[in-house]
Design an enzyme around this catalytic site. Sequence first.
Site, PDB file in Angstrom:
ATOM      1  N   HIS A  62       0.799  -1.167  -0.072  1.00 21.62           N
ATOM      2  CA  HIS A  62       0.172  -0.195   0.098  1.00 21.62           C
ATOM      3  C   HIS A  62       0.910   1.219  -0.038  1.00 21.62           C
ATOM      4  O   HIS A  62       0.461   2.206  -0.619  1.00 21.62           O
ATOM      5  CB  HIS A  62      -0.802   0.010   1.149  1.00 21.62           C
ATOM      6  N   ASP A  69      -5.930   5.513   1.463  1.00 26.24           N
ATOM      7  CA  ASP A  69      -5.836   3.996   1.044  1.00 26.24           C
ATOM      8  C   ASP A  69      -6.956   3.435   1.621  1.00 26.24           C
ATOM      9  O   ASP A  69      -7.826   4.000   2.449  1.00 26.24           O
ATOM     10  CB  ASP A  69      -4.533   3.432   1.709  1.00 26.24           C
TER      11      ASP A  69
HETATM   12  O1  LIG Z   1      11.915  -8.139  -2.767  1.00 20.82           O
HETATM   13  C1  LIG Z   1      11.101  -7.381  -3.133  1.00 20.82           C
HETATM   14  C2  LIG Z   1       9.485  -7.639  -2.802  1.00 20.82           C
HETATM   15  C3  LIG Z   1       8.567  -6.706  -2.933  1.00 20.82           C
HETATM   16  N1  LIG Z   1       8.967  -5.540  -3.526  1.00 20.82           N
HETATM   17  C4  LIG Z   1       8.006  -4.497  -3.802  1.00 20.82           C
HETATM   18  O2  LIG Z   1       6.885  -4.530  -3.064  1.00 20.82           O
HETATM   19  C5  LIG Z   1       5.630  -4.111  -3.487  1.00 20.82           C
HETATM   20  C6  LIG Z   1       4.772  -5.474  -3.292  1.00 20.82           C
HETATM   21  O3  LIG Z   1       3.423  -5.403  -3.524  1.00 20.82           O
HETATM   22  P1  LIG Z   1       2.414  -6.569  -4.012  1.00 20.82           P
HETATM   23  O4  LIG Z   1       2.951  -7.105  -5.080  1.00 20.82           O
HETATM   24  O5  LIG Z   1       0.990  -5.768  -4.379  1.00 20.82           O
HETATM   25  O6  LIG Z   1       2.214  -7.500  -2.773  1.00 20.82           O
HETATM   26  P2  LIG Z   1       2.108  -7.374  -1.291  1.00 20.82           P
HETATM   27  O7  LIG Z   1       3.038  -6.340  -0.595  1.00 20.82           O
HETATM   28  O8  LIG Z   1       1.767  -8.596  -0.750  1.00 20.82           O
HETATM   29  O9  LIG Z   1       0.670  -6.410  -1.339  1.00 20.82           O
HETATM   30  C7  LIG Z   1      -0.626  -6.346  -0.519  1.00 20.82           C
HETATM   31  O10 LIG Z   1      -1.233  -5.437  -1.074  1.00 20.82           O
HETATM   32  C8  LIG Z   1      -1.722  -5.286  -2.342  1.00 20.82           C
HETATM   33  C9  LIG Z   1      -2.254  -4.244  -2.939  1.00 20.82           C
HETATM   34  O11 LIG Z   1      -3.504  -3.873  -2.341  1.00 20.82           O
HETATM   35  C10 LIG Z   1      -2.494  -6.770  -2.792  1.00 20.82           C
HETATM   36  O12 LIG Z   1      -2.836  -6.883  -4.150  1.00 20.82           O
HETATM   37  C11 LIG Z   1      -1.466  -7.884  -2.013  1.00 20.82           C
HETATM   38  O13 LIG Z   1      -2.575  -9.144  -1.997  1.00 20.82           O
HETATM   39  C12 LIG Z   1      -1.518  -7.608  -0.550  1.00 20.82           C
HETATM   40  O14 LIG Z   1      -0.782  -8.759  -0.052  1.00 20.82           O
HETATM   41  C13 LIG Z   1       5.950  -4.327  -4.861  1.00 20.82           C
HETATM   42  O15 LIG Z   1       5.918  -2.904  -5.369  1.00 20.82           O
HETATM   43  C14 LIG Z   1       7.517  -4.984  -5.273  1.00 20.82           C
HETATM   44  O16 LIG Z   1       8.020  -4.303  -6.347  1.00 20.82           O
HETATM   45  C15 LIG Z   1      10.163  -5.237  -3.779  1.00 20.82           C
HETATM   46  O17 LIG Z   1      10.490  -3.979  -4.347  1.00 20.82           O
HETATM   47  N2  LIG Z   1      11.179  -6.257  -3.705  1.00 20.82           N
END
Ligand SMILES: O=c1ccn([C@@H]2O[C@H](COP(=O)(O)OP(=O)(O)O[C@H]3O[C@H](CO)[C@@H](O)[C@H](O)[C@H]3O)[C@@H](O)[C@H]2O)c(=O)[nH]1
Length: 488
Positions: A24, A123
Amino acid sequence: MSMARSETANNLHVAVLPSPGMGHIIPLFNLANRLATDHGCHVSYLNITAEASAAQTQLLTSPNLPPNLHIVHIPPAKQPTHLPQEEQSTLAFTRLCHIVDDNLRELKSILLHLGKPKALIIDIFCTQAFEVCKQLSIPVYTFYTASAALFAFSLYLPVMDREIIDCEFVDLPEPIRVPGCSPIRTEDLITQVTNRKIEEYKWFLFHSSRLPMAAGTLLNTWNEFEPITLKAIKENPFYHQIPAPPIYPIGPLIKETEPITISGAECLAWLDSQPPESVVFVALGSGGSLTELQLTEVAWGLELSGQRFIWVIRAPSDVDPTAAFFKAGDTDSDDPRTFLPAGFVERTKGVGHLVSSWAPQAKVLGHRSTGAFWSHCGWNSTLESMTYGVPMIAWPLYAEQRMNASALVEDIGVAVKPAVDPGMGEVVPREEIKRVVSKIIESEEGKAMRRKARELSQSAAKALNSSGNGSSYESLVRLVHKWKANQV
Ligand SMILES: O=c1ccn([C@@H]2O[C@H](COP(=O)(O)OP(=O)(O)O[C@H]3O[C@H](CO)[C@@H](O)[C@H](O)[C@H]3O)[C@@H](O)[C@H]2O)c(=O)[nH]1
């Protein structure tokens, strides 16, 4: 005609309020950055500092922020809610909702102190802001960080809860039909709605039921990616009965800049020396981790496949299921390599590269050597993969990720999903992992998925085009004009 940037600027002050969790924080930050750089707004990004992760601190202390983007730190609440120990370790979402609830107690004085911004963009899990902003006559817009399909489901949820469904959603005999969405199989439902009696569900229902209170909803998607759902939300008479706010598809907004750590730089340097489209990038979002048994099978599957890989590896979830979520980017914990099969690191040297906890994901996905993304299908990861035209191995874990995975595999055709072995419970065995990894990199089916992902990448670039009537770009310009027109 495209509306020029200069027309929208002139010190329009807007505030952006993310909820905790990198899934988020990142998209709200991307939006704040976009409003500041492309639309000349003066942006206050309100950062909830309680339980901030290393990745959060790193992102928001980047030296390259535009001068008109200000990070406003909300100090931790004086008397935070103390959840019972057992809930702390099992329900990241409930804990997150309490953190927001506790830390928005001072929102009114913060907004007054900032001189009443002309709009607040929140959000979806910060809907407590509606009442506060009503008192201050500040219009509130939500930025929906997940798919338009989940937005449609969430709009519909209070109606289903009140009038239609009297059992648990997971016990329904048929998939759930939400206008504009593919039927949602009960096993694909967002995990927050799987038990209507627990607090997690109550929070999700609470925030969902308040979506219609917004002056508008910004969706991180684009017309060509979710055409049917977007059309249905805009036009379907069903939604007219629910007072749905006007929607603005403004995506895909993904990270444009990210701070690079030493391990991140090493990871990108390793990629530089690999052949084009040859590497599978394995990363499960900001909070995803695997059980010890699954971790072992993944290691063996990758090794047996012989394919090149980068693996963002974390301690097994059996140790602490929410540790990864609240410690995103924290590399001080135990070296996760200690959880891998003996000799794995040595045997895969040269073919694989391990990164502890956090990698510069958007940069990796945009690299020419990356051939596929093994992802938990969080929405930001999905958007980043599509922006760079990278096909996916769908490995959903929690939240709405199963719904996203099914759409990517069955409706859009850009992903393959490994099958679990019923004899091993929920575990995907090494042979299956070897099969899907080889399939996505080498097979004709894999190439077809890459072609489809590339088409979407092109349509995404078109939607964001600032000089050629890009639909998403224009949506955001329309909004900025609206805020500006309301400016006193
Ligand atoms: O090693 C890593 C791992 C993650 N990221 C970043 O972290 C973010 C991850 O976001 P997302 O893929 O949406 O996963 P979550 O962090 O799990 O996000 C939560 O929030 C999202 C948006 O509401 C939902 O779609 C997911 O299911 C929920 O778990 C992205 O921008 C990635 O690029 C990094 O840069 N490096």
